[in-house]
Motif scaffolding. Sequence first.
Motif, PDB file in Angstrom:
ATOM      1  N   PRO A 106       1.035  -1.145  -0.164  1.00 28.67           N
ATOM      2  CA  PRO A 106      -0.179  -0.304  -0.097  1.00 28.67           C
ATOM      3  C   PRO A 106       0.491   1.277   0.078  1.00 28.67           C
ATOM      4  CG  PRO A 106      -0.659  -1.462   1.409  1.00 28.67           C
ATOM      5  CD  PRO A 106       0.466  -1.911   1.625  1.00 28.67           C
ATOM      6  N   THR A 112      -4.814   4.642   0.544  1.00 30.62           N
ATOM      7  CA  THR A 112      -3.828   2.947   0.919  1.00 30.62           C
ATOM      8  C   THR A 112      -2.852   3.241   2.142  1.00 30.62           C
ATOM      9  OG1 THR A 112      -2.787   3.070  -0.396  1.00 30.62           O
ATOM     10  CG2 THR A 112      -4.422   2.235  -1.154  1.00 30.62           C
ATOM     11  N   ILE A 158      -7.785  -1.606   2.542  1.00 27.26           N
ATOM     12  CA  ILE A 158      -6.946  -0.987   1.530  1.00 27.26           C
ATOM     13  C   ILE A 158      -7.233  -1.382  -0.787  1.00 27.26           C
ATOM     14  CG2 ILE A 158      -4.481  -1.381   1.311  1.00 27.26           C
ATOM     15  CD1 ILE A 158      -4.007  -1.805   4.252  1.00 27.26           C
ATOM     16  N   THR A 162      -7.981   0.947  -3.554  1.00 27.72           N
ATOM     17  CA  THR A 162      -6.277   0.757  -4.592  1.00 27.72           C
ATOM     18  C   THR A 162      -7.230   0.995  -5.717  1.00 27.72           C
ATOM     19  OG1 THR A 162      -5.437  -0.350  -2.854  1.00 27.72           O
ATOM     20  CG2 THR A 162      -4.996  -0.521  -5.232  1.00 27.72           C
TER      21      THR A 162
END
Length: 164
Positions: A106, A112, A158, A162
Amino acid sequence: MTASGQTDLIGEHGVKKSDLRVRMLGALDEASGSLSLAKAFCSPGNQILLEICQKDLSRMMGLMAALPKTPLEKLKGSFSAELEKLEETIKAVEATVSYPTDFIQPGHTPATGTLDLARAIVRRAEREWVAGFEILQIPDESMLQYLNRLSTLCYLLILAETPL
């Protein structure tokens, strides 16, 4: 006024900042702060989810800050409803993401990166709470399970944040 190196808890004055309960509360405060930072960078729907989690952590902190005034038996299952709601949220988010085939790194976006930091801080708080519950002999699993599942939610967010 509280002396240097001391703080107040619910119904208790002059508690040393080295007290296990104060350290546990500090760990949750850090976790909530990390969720706050992540929230600032997430999409609006995920901001709402993180806000709910922050409120849950505040309630958890209140339960801990009331010890030893609150009998330990009253803590058993005290976070079951929040845990159940978090599990439902995890299932809903999980249905919208795909798990990667490789280990992810991340940080390609502010969202993230801050969610990864929040995940790590929540995991550390969970470790501190597990140790604290053992020492204080708190007969509850729901708060510890909540913290465990909160780090899972951070991971899923996350994935949700993304870019494809």
